[in-house]
Design a protein around this motif. Structure first.
Motif, PDB file in Angstrom:
ATOM      1  N   GLY A 554       0.815  -1.213   0.000  1.00 39.01           N
ATOM      2  CA  GLY A 554       0.000   0.000   0.000  1.00 39.01           C
ATOM      3  C   GLY A 554       0.845   1.256   0.000  1.00 39.01           C
ATOM      4  O   GLY A 554       0.580   2.196  -0.761  1.00 39.01           O
ATOM      5  N   ARG A 555       1.871   1.273   0.841  1.00 39.06           N
ATOM      6  CA  ARG A 555       2.730   2.466   0.912  1.00 39.06           C
ATOM      7  C   ARG A 555       3.512   2.664  -0.380  1.00 39.06           C
ATOM      8  O   ARG A 555       3.641   3.787  -0.874  1.00 39.06           O
ATOM      9  N   ARG A 556       4.025   1.581  -0.931  1.00 42.83           N
ATOM     10  CA  ARG A 556       4.791   1.714  -2.171  1.00 42.83           C
ATOM     11  C   ARG A 556       3.896   2.183  -3.315  1.00 42.83           C
ATOM     12  O   ARG A 556       4.278   3.035  -4.118  1.00 42.83           O
ATOM     13  N   THR A 557       2.676   1.637  -3.383  1.00 40.72           N
ATOM     14  CA  THR A 557       1.755   2.028  -4.451  1.00 40.72           C
ATOM     15  C   THR A 557       1.371   3.499  -4.340  1.00 40.72           C
ATOM     16  O   THR A 557       1.342   4.222  -5.342  1.00 40.72           O
ATOM     17  N   MET A 558       1.057   3.947  -3.128  1.00 42.70           N
ATOM     18  CA  MET A 558       0.696   5.351  -2.940  1.00 42.70           C
ATOM     19  C   MET A 558       1.862   6.272  -3.307  1.00 42.70           C
ATOM     20  O   MET A 558       1.680   7.318  -3.935  1.00 42.70           O
ATOM     21  N   ARG A 559       3.065   5.856  -2.907  1.00 43.30           N
ATOM     22  CA  ARG A 559       4.240   6.677  -3.225  1.00 43.30           C
ATOM     23  C   ARG A 559       4.433   6.781  -4.739  1.00 43.30           C
ATOM     24  O   ARG A 559       4.731   7.858  -5.271  1.00 43.30           O
ATOM     25  N   ILE A 560       4.234   5.662  -5.444  1.00 43.83           N
ATOM     26  CA  ILE A 560       4.402   5.676  -6.898  1.00 43.83           C
ATOM     27  C   ILE A 560       3.288   6.480  -7.564  1.00 43.83           C
ATOM     28  O   ILE A 560       3.528   7.242  -8.509  1.00 43.83           O
ATOM     29  N   GLY A 563       3.900  10.078  -6.848  1.00 43.98           N
ATOM     30  CA  GLY A 563       5.135  10.435  -7.551  1.00 43.98           C
ATOM     31  C   GLY A 563       4.914  10.609  -9.039  1.00 43.98           C
ATOM     32  O   GLY A 563       5.493  11.502  -9.671  1.00 43.98           O
ATOM     33  N   SER A 564       4.058   9.753  -9.604  1.00 45.98           N
ATOM     34  CA  SER A 564       3.765   9.857 -11.037  1.00 45.98           C
ATOM     35  C   SER A 564       3.014  11.146 -11.350  1.00 45.98           C
ATOM     36  O   SER A 564       3.267  11.800 -12.369  1.00 45.98           O
ATOM     37  N   ASN A 603       6.447   5.330 -15.049  1.00 45.68           N
ATOM     38  CA  ASN A 603       6.739   5.405 -13.622  1.00 45.68           C
ATOM     39  C   ASN A 603       5.621   4.755 -12.808  1.00 45.68           C
ATOM     40  O   ASN A 603       5.868   4.034 -11.837  1.00 45.68           O
ATOM     41  N   ALA A 604       4.370   4.976 -13.227  1.00 44.13           N
ATOM     42  CA  ALA A 604       3.233   4.377 -12.517  1.00 44.13           C
ATOM     43  C   ALA A 604       3.253   2.858 -12.624  1.00 44.13           C
ATOM     44  O   ALA A 604       2.868   2.152 -11.685  1.00 44.13           O
ATOM     45  N   LEU A 605       3.719   2.344 -13.751  1.00 44.36           N
ATOM     46  CA  LEU A 605       3.758   0.894 -13.937  1.00 44.36           C
ATOM     47  C   LEU A 605       4.768   0.204 -13.025  1.00 44.36           C
ATOM     48  O   LEU A 605       4.762  -1.021 -12.896  1.00 44.36           O
ATOM     49  N   ARG A 606       5.626   0.961 -12.368  1.00 46.26           N
ATOM     50  CA  ARG A 606       6.553   0.357 -11.404  1.00 46.26           C
ATOM     51  C   ARG A 606       5.805  -0.306 -10.255  1.00 46.26           C
ATOM     52  O   ARG A 606       6.339  -1.172  -9.559  1.00 46.26           O
ATOM     53  N   ALA A 607       4.548   0.095 -10.031  1.00 50.37           N
ATOM     54  CA  ALA A 607       3.762  -0.501  -8.949  1.00 50.37           C
ATOM     55  C   ALA A 607       3.491  -1.977  -9.198  1.00 50.37           C
ATOM     56  O   ALA A 607       3.210  -2.723  -8.255  1.00 50.37           O
ATOM     57  N   VAL A 608       3.553  -2.420 -10.460  1.00 46.12           N
ATOM     58  CA  VAL A 608       3.310  -3.825 -10.761  1.00 46.12           C
ATOM     59  C   VAL A 608       4.447  -4.681 -10.247  1.00 46.12           C
ATOM     60  O   VAL A 608       4.249  -5.779  -9.738  1.00 46.12           O
ATOM     61  N   GLY A 609       5.665  -4.198 -10.389  1.00 45.54           N
ATOM     62  CA  GLY A 609       6.836  -4.988 -10.028  1.00 45.54           C
ATOM     63  C   GLY A 609       7.247  -4.771  -8.597  1.00 45.54           C
ATOM     64  O   GLY A 609       6.543  -4.213  -7.777  1.00 45.54           O
ATOM     65  N   GLY A 610       8.436  -5.210  -8.279  1.00 35.78           N
ATOM     66  CA  GLY A 610       8.964  -5.033  -6.933  1.00 35.78           C
ATOM     67  C   GLY A 610       8.550  -6.167  -6.034  1.00 35.78           C
ATOM     68  O   GLY A 610       7.400  -6.530  -5.949  1.00 35.78           O
ATOM     69  N   GLY A 611       9.517  -6.756  -5.347  1.00 37.61           N
ATOM     70  CA  GLY A 611       9.210  -7.859  -4.445  1.00 37.61           C
ATOM     71  C   GLY A 611       8.632  -7.373  -3.146  1.00 37.61           C
ATOM     72  O   GLY A 611       8.704  -6.211  -2.794  1.00 37.61           O
TER      73      GLY A 611
END
Length: 641
Positions: A554-560, A563-564, A603-611
């Motif tokens: 949740g935090r990573r998605t909101m930040r992205i 940020g976008s 940049n928004a699509l970065r929310a898909v990735g990341g472990g």
């Protein structure tokens, strides 16, 4: 065919490309003027249609960002920059296609889960060994089904074969196949191993585990993130700033073209597209980790969560208690107490009821049917068995009709232990001591949540105070509220001062508080349907560490997402300032702005990735350990207090 489908779906994009090709073919010839007229008329028609839609939105009270695109088209046509006007039209009409593509990539995990839904089943008719292929939706409880090797299990059931190996990774996150023996539960959506297996269906398709997950996924995919509304709130200030800057540039330079050059760089696309793409990507990321998030609103609340509360049985503990001690009263035999209690518990949906019945069956005790039976939610069950009125449940529930009920006898409840009281015909008959150990990684999860900045957790449970406090002590929880009714949990969550607050539970009696909390998270792998439907997120894997994972995602998605938005705004403002001083021509500005849009969306699509930040250190449930805790038959799906 694919091209034709795209043209039918996006006719304005197709028309813009055709007009652009015609206009560029006429450039450099004697037909420059017709080219300008064709481009200008087409751009004005698109602006007129967009304006009509924009006016309808304004009349409904919604101020959008299309006004910038419309003014940019009108201004570029007015100053003769018709190539720039075509690029703006392409940007405006192509935004929908670009959003569809980006969102389609982002929701890939959700779509994959939907695509895997079982569609068919092989039913064995009575007295026949020849299976009949039927739709999965036609299966009814009691049907005997053949599951072929490497085939998806269509409905929940119990295994009839002596043994089977099933891959439950899409349901629980456990990467290793689980060995299941005869009589144990097989979940729909799991994949059979190399040997054919027989199961007896215990639920219809719509009531099975996998279909419940699919229903949650559909709900998640159809939701709208609140940050989209946040982007809409940027509309008025961003529009005013852009028009003011363009007007000042025109006034200072004395050149009307400067107004158009500024506005072609004031695109709304990063605000309109990047945020929802980021939230869809976050939901997809969560689904890959075994967490079904029902919408962007939940991700936003998870990102800002400040406090958290947990149910105990089945949430912080495994919810698979086992009988350890029988303490009969002086005038009762231990086996009689257990047999009567188990007979009454046949009519309870509580997880402890399954444990009492299982213990009686293991001792070879014959259970009797009840003449009448009723369950008092979170307290216990009352039944008439063999002519005796039997009460089984909490001390205060039993003591109300058996005043001689003791406080538990010689053996005190230790960490993770539960005490069940029994009365027969108004007399205290004894207590049953059951053990329900804390989850292997529960304490580590609580420590991870503390590192994430959440306040110390609170335990809210309907269990007795002694067992609640002992389990809380083992996990390091300081605030404990025990012997609660469902309405008590709702009241305590509503009173928690630090918001948003997360509530984690799994049983039917948790459904009200999960719905009332800012974020309700249901442990759905073995939990109740009611809890899953009431919750904002469901943890499909039977792994409490996913609670911390959900907060991290949740935090990573909101930040992205934010940020976008700010990336698009910052680049647009910087370029508009450069254009205000005459450094960027209109055509070049329109082309550059397409790159700004692309940067914001990528940049928004970065929310898909990341472990997952917590998956590795907190670990997964051991496959063998989980298999050993499975209930036999229908006990594994019962609800906890």
């Amino acid at each position: 065919m694919r091209v034709l489908r795209a043209i039918r779906r996006y006719p304005v994009v197709a028309a813009t490309i055709v007009v652009g090709v015609v206009v560029f073919a006429l450039l450099g010839t004697d037909l420059n003027t017709p080219a300008a007229w064709i481009a200008s008329i087409f751009a004005l028609l698109v602006a007129a249609v967009t304006s009509a839609r924009m006016i309808r939105d304004i009349l409904r009270g919604r101020w959008g960002l299309d006004i910038l695109a419309v003014v940019a088209i009108l201004s570029t046509v007015a100053v003769g920059e018709y190539i720039a006007s075509l690029i703006i039209v392409l940007m405006l009409s192509g935004g929908e296609a670009l959003e569809d593509y980006a969102a389609g990539r982002a929701r890939g995990e959700l779509d994959a889960l939907l695509a895997r839904a079982p569609q068919a089943a092989h039913r064995l008719p009575p007295n026949s060994q020849t299976p009949q292929d039927i739709p999965a939706g036609a299966v009814v409880p009691g049907d005997v089904l053949l599951i072929k090797p490497a085939e998806l299990v269509p409905v929940d059931g119990v295994l009839l074969s002596p043994e089977g190996s099933f891959d439950e990774s899409s349901l629980t996150g456990e990467p290793l196949p689980v060995t299941i023996t005869e009589g144990q539960t097989v979940m729909s959506g799991s994949v059979n191993g190399s040997q054919a297996a027989l199961i007896r269906a215990t639920a219809a398709t719509e009531d099975s585990q996998y279909q419940r997950i699919v229903a949650l996924v559909r709900e998640a995919a159809e939701s709208k993130a609140p940050v989209v509304r946040l982007a809409d709130r940027f509309a008025v200030p961003f529009t005013v700033f852009s028009l003011l800057l363009a007007g000042i540039a025109w006034w200072v330079s004395g050149e009307p073209v400067r107004f158009a050059e500024v506005l072609v760089l004031a695109t709304p696309c990063p605000l309109l597209i990047a945020a929802p793409v980021a939230f869809m990507g976050g939901m997809s990321r969560a689904a890959k980790d075994g967490i079904i998030v029902k919408g962007g609103a939940t991700l936003q609340q998870l990102a800002g969560a400040r406090s958290i509360a947990f149910d105990k049985t089945g949430t912080l503990t495994y919810g698979k208690p086992e009988l350890t001690t029988i303490q009969p009263a002086s005038s009762f035999a231990a086996d009689d107490v257990l047999r009567l209690a188990a007979s009454a518990e046949q009519y309870s949906s509580h997880v402890l009821a399954a444990a009492v019945q299982s213990a009686a069956q293991e001792r070879g005790l014959q259970l009797s049917p009840a003449t009448t039976a009723s369950e008092v939610a979170t307290n216990g069950v009352r039944a008439v068995v063999d002519g005796h009125t039997v009460l089984v449940g909490k001390r205060r529930f039993v003591a109300a009709e058996a005043p001689d009920t003791g406080d538990g006898g010689e053996t005190k409840a230790g960490a993770g232990q539960l005490r069940v009281y029994v009365a027969v015909d108004g007399r205290f008959a004894g207590t049953l001591l059951l053990s329900d150990t804390p989850r292997r990684n529960a304490k580590t999860t609580l420590e991870q949540l503390a590192r994430l900045g959440l306040e110390p957790p609170v335990m809210l449970t309907g269990d007795g105070r002694a067992s609640a406090e002992s389990a809380a002590a083992a996990l390091g929880i300081q605030q404990v509220h025990a012997e609660l009714l469902p309405e008590d949990k709702v009241r305590l969550v509503a009173a928690m001062p630090s918001r948003p607050v997360i509530m984690v539970g799994d049983g039917v009696n948790d459904a009200p508080v999960l719905a009332a909390a800012d974020v309700g998270i249901a442990m759905g792998a073995r939990g109740s349907t009611a809890a899953g439907e009431s919750a904002d997120a469901v943890i499909v894997a039977d792994d409490i560490s996913k609670v911390a994972d959900a907060v991290v995602i949740g935090r990573r998605t909101m930040r992205i997402a934010l940020g976008s938005i700010w990336l698009g705004i910052s680049l647009s403002v910087g370029l508009m300032l450069a254009a205000a001083f005459g450094f960027i021509p209109a055509v070049a500005g329109a082309l550059i702005q397409e790159l700004v849009d692309l940067a914001a969306i990528l940049n928004a699509l970065r929310a898909v990735g990341g472990g997952s930040a917590t998956a590795r250190p907190l670990g997964r449930i051991d496959g063998a350990a989980e298999a050993s805790r499975r209930g036999a038959g229908n006990g594994s799906e019962l609800n906890s207090a």
